[in-house]
Design a protein around this motif. Sequence first.
Motif, PDB file in Angstrom:
ATOM      1  N   ASP A   1      -5.407  48.172  -0.880  1.00 48.56           N
ATOM      2  CA  ASP A   1      -4.706  48.835  -1.981  1.00 48.56           C
ATOM      3  C   ASP A   1      -4.880  48.111  -3.312  1.00 48.56           C
ATOM      4  O   ASP A   1      -4.362  48.538  -4.331  1.00 48.56           O
ATOM      5  N   GLY A   2      -5.617  46.986  -3.330  1.00 52.64           N
ATOM      6  CA  GLY A   2      -5.876  46.252  -4.558  1.00 52.64           C
ATOM      7  C   GLY A   2      -4.905  45.136  -4.857  1.00 52.64           C
ATOM      8  O   GLY A   2      -5.091  44.396  -5.810  1.00 52.64           O
ATOM      9  N   SER A   3      -3.856  44.999  -4.047  1.00 51.60           N
ATOM     10  CA  SER A   3      -2.873  43.939  -4.292  1.00 51.60           C
ATOM     11  C   SER A   3      -3.351  42.620  -3.674  1.00 51.60           C
ATOM     12  O   SER A   3      -4.094  42.608  -2.694  1.00 51.60           O
ATOM     13  N   TRP A   4      -2.906  41.516  -4.260  1.00 53.74           N
ATOM     14  CA  TRP A   4      -3.267  40.188  -3.772  1.00 53.74           C
ATOM     15  C   TRP A   4      -2.189  39.665  -2.840  1.00 53.74           C
ATOM     16  O   TRP A   4      -1.008  39.771  -3.136  1.00 53.74           O
ATOM     17  N   SER A   5      -2.603  39.088  -1.708  1.00 53.79           N
ATOM     18  CA  SER A   5      -1.643  38.446  -0.804  1.00 53.79           C
ATOM     19  C   SER A   5      -2.081  37.001  -0.590  1.00 53.79           C
ATOM     20  O   SER A   5      -3.228  36.729  -0.245  1.00 53.79           O
ATOM     21  N   ARG A   6      -1.154  36.104  -0.827  1.00 47.29           N
ATOM     22  CA  ARG A   6      -1.447  34.675  -0.737  1.00 47.29           C
ATOM     23  C   ARG A   6      -1.650  34.272   0.712  1.00 47.29           C
ATOM     24  O   ARG A   6      -0.844  34.599   1.577  1.00 47.29           O
ATOM     25  N   VAL A   7      -2.738  33.560   0.974  1.00 44.26           N
ATOM     26  CA  VAL A   7      -3.030  33.086   2.326  1.00 44.26           C
ATOM     27  C   VAL A   7      -2.900  31.569   2.433  1.00 44.26           C
ATOM     28  O   VAL A   7      -2.760  31.042   3.534  1.00 44.26           O
ATOM     29  N   ALA A   8      -2.933  30.864   1.305  1.00 44.26           N
ATOM     30  CA  ALA A   8      -2.774  29.408   1.323  1.00 44.26           C
ATOM     31  C   ALA A   8      -2.365  28.935  -0.071  1.00 44.26           C
ATOM     32  O   ALA A   8      -2.698  29.559  -1.075  1.00 44.26           O
ATOM     33  N   SER A   9      -1.632  27.843  -0.102  1.00 44.55           N
ATOM     34  CA  SER A   9      -1.276  27.215  -1.373  1.00 44.55           C
ATOM     35  C   SER A   9      -0.964  25.754  -1.090  1.00 44.55           C
ATOM     36  O   SER A   9      -0.716  25.364   0.044  1.00 44.55           O
ATOM     37  N   GLY A  10      -0.998  24.961  -2.126  1.00 45.15           N
ATOM     38  CA  GLY A  10      -0.699  23.547  -1.963  1.00 45.15           C
ATOM     39  C   GLY A  10      -0.903  22.784  -3.250  1.00 45.15           C
ATOM     40  O   GLY A  10      -1.158  23.368  -4.307  1.00 45.15           O
ATOM     41  N   THR A  11      -0.791  21.477  -3.163  1.00 45.11           N
ATOM     42  CA  THR A  11      -1.032  20.590  -4.287  1.00 45.11           C
ATOM     43  C   THR A  11      -1.925  19.458  -3.807  1.00 45.11           C
ATOM     44  O   THR A  11      -2.012  19.189  -2.610  1.00 45.11           O
ATOM     45  N   GLY A  12      -2.586  18.830  -4.743  1.00 44.24           N
ATOM     46  CA  GLY A  12      -3.442  17.709  -4.386  1.00 44.24           C
ATOM     47  C   GLY A  12      -3.872  16.950  -5.613  1.00 44.24           C
ATOM     48  O   GLY A  12      -3.716  17.414  -6.739  1.00 44.24           O
ATOM     49  N   GLN A  13      -4.409  15.764  -5.385  1.00 48.67           N
ATOM     50  CA  GLN A  13      -4.937  14.958  -6.472  1.00 48.67           C
ATOM     51  C   GLN A  13      -6.449  15.127  -6.508  1.00 48.67           C
ATOM     52  O   GLN A  13      -7.113  15.016  -5.478  1.00 48.67           O
TER      53      GLN A  13
END
Length: 116
Positions: free
Chosen positions: A17-29
């Motif tokens: 349908d064109g919408s974005w769905s988050r599959v991963a996220s995080g933080t790092g140096q």
Amino acid sequence: MRGRRMYAFEIAKRGKDGSWSRVASGTGQFSRPPKASVRSIAERWIHEETGRLSGGRLLVVGRRRGVPRGFVPSVRIRLLDPAGAYPLAAAYIGLDRRDVVRDQYQLPPRDRVDRG
């Protein structure tokens, strides 16, 4: 740029349908600038997803530029400031629009091919 900087990142897939769905996220140096860092995250993710991606090419853009009109992304990787509010760079995996049209062409069934 010297030293290490903290960044947040987000990987999302585009649905039918064109919408974005988050599959991963995080933080790092990271020790590289934003565009090089987001390319590194994208290349690692592509390697981890071997056999599960539909194909395409990798496009990396800076914070001031969006996706070109002729490009149809299926995956978006964004590099953000540590708080996750300000975009610094992005990478997209997808196809050029002309390739999307070409991929929709269906070959005739094998039993109907003229062997001439």
